[in-house]
Design an enzyme around this catalytic site. Sequence first.
Site, PDB file in Angstrom:
ATOM      1  N   ARG A 216     -10.596 -11.292   2.261  1.00 44.82           N
ATOM      2  CA  ARG A 216     -11.553 -12.304   1.781  1.00 44.82           C
ATOM      3  C   ARG A 216     -10.938 -13.699   1.796  1.00 44.82           C
ATOM      4  NH1 ARG A 216     -12.275  -9.105  -3.653  1.00 44.82           N
ATOM      5  NH2 ARG A 216     -11.775  -7.494  -2.113  1.00 44.82           N
TER       6      ARG A 216
ATOM      7  N   LYS B 155       0.834  -1.196   0.000  1.00 39.42           N
ATOM      8  CA  LYS B 155       0.000   0.000   0.000  1.00 39.42           C
ATOM      9  C   LYS B 155       0.873   1.251   0.000  1.00 39.42           C
ATOM     10  CE  LYS B 155      -3.789  -1.883   2.866  1.00 39.42           C
ATOM     11  NZ  LYS B 155      -4.944  -1.617   2.007  1.00 39.42           N
TER      12      LYS B 155
END
Length: 461
Positions: free
Chosen positions: A314, A240
């Site tokens: 997820r 990120k």
Amino acid sequence: MPLTFAAHSESALPLHLIEAGGVDAWLDGQPDRIRAWVGASTFTGAQGTALILPGEDGTPIGALGGYGSAASRARTRFPLAAIAAQLPEGPWQVASGLPDAAAEIEALGWLLSGYTFDRYRAQSAPVARLVAPDGVDAARLETLAAAEALTRDLVNTPAADMGPEALEAAARSLAEARGATIEVTTGDALLAANFPMIHAVGRAADQDPRLIDMRWGSEGPAVTLVGKGVCFDTGGLNLKPAGSMGLMKKDMGGAANVLGLAQAIMALGLKVRLRVLIPAVENSVSDESFRPQDILTSRKGLTVEINNTDAEGRLVLADALALADEETPDLIVSMATLTGAARVALGADIAPFYATEDRIAAAFEAAAGPAADPVWRLPFHTPYEEMIEPGIADLDNAPKGGFAGSITAALFLRRFVTDTPAYAHFDIFSWQQSAAPGRTKGGLGQGPRTILGALPDLLGL
């Protein structure tokens, strides 16, 4: 300051709530001294303002609280909590002006206004305490406030002190306090127990990945809560940028919310068989990191192509959901700080949710308003399934194109709940960006009060 109500006492000072433009009506019949004092002030009943009423010796004998207009209150979740911050220390009792229909949620807002996160520095909070309004369930509201405080504390704690080990410790502490049982599968044991994606995401970190499995209750419908426990998310090898990494201590907000909800369920003694599953990991960077283009085989047997290591939540949820589904409980609910797309769609203040059955959605929608816990249903839009099917594997963890990101993430999770008809997923933010009445800046519960309020209807409790 404890998030509890003050005891009923003759020493409690009266607080009169005045709507905007209602000062003159309240002054009718008041002593000349009070009329003169209020008349000389600038108090108009504007929302969140307060005016202390002095006695003949100058000590407070009560207060007026600005309750604003219906339009202004609609823009503030807890209008009464704004007044609490303006009052001096001591017990206060609302003497007039509080609608019966608003008493429960306004009283809860007052309690929540007393929350502070003071682990690292002393923090100030409103010192006025409220006597519970007549007719409200004071014990239940105190339970809700304590559950919210737990969630906020967990989210607010930085990753250096809230890694997978500390998150496990928090779950163990809750289990011990409430008589629950807990099992934790850690490190390479995850592979032996067939949780390969939890292991893959967390194996690069100093602290081992783990699956926390807590159970409570021996009778009633079975409810399984699954919370994303990514204690810090660097993005992995798809690192990120700094601006996106700044709030990643809150990436375990799903775990914090299900632990707060579990605490409330247990404290209220709901007749359910509760299970809480938390995959607790840190998505770090090392020579052990999983890689873009890797293909992982999940607990369910579905293969997953990794097209972005920053779509890791997820993956860990998928293994936990597969485990939950194996018992076919009456209801599975997952909670996760999963996608930025959810924030783009609904902003930070509303938690989108997905439900496999209309009755689940209807129960959540009915409970959200009275709980002051806004949620909004988004669709499990089946035609988008092809977006999560890359061809080389069964599933793609990060579909290209950028459209419908929250929906495709929810569809990904739904692939791992195949035997349990009743499934709901909450894509939450779990963060208050700036202070508001009853909501300090920082960690926030989103969805638990709605879920708690819906359980009686959903499960026939």
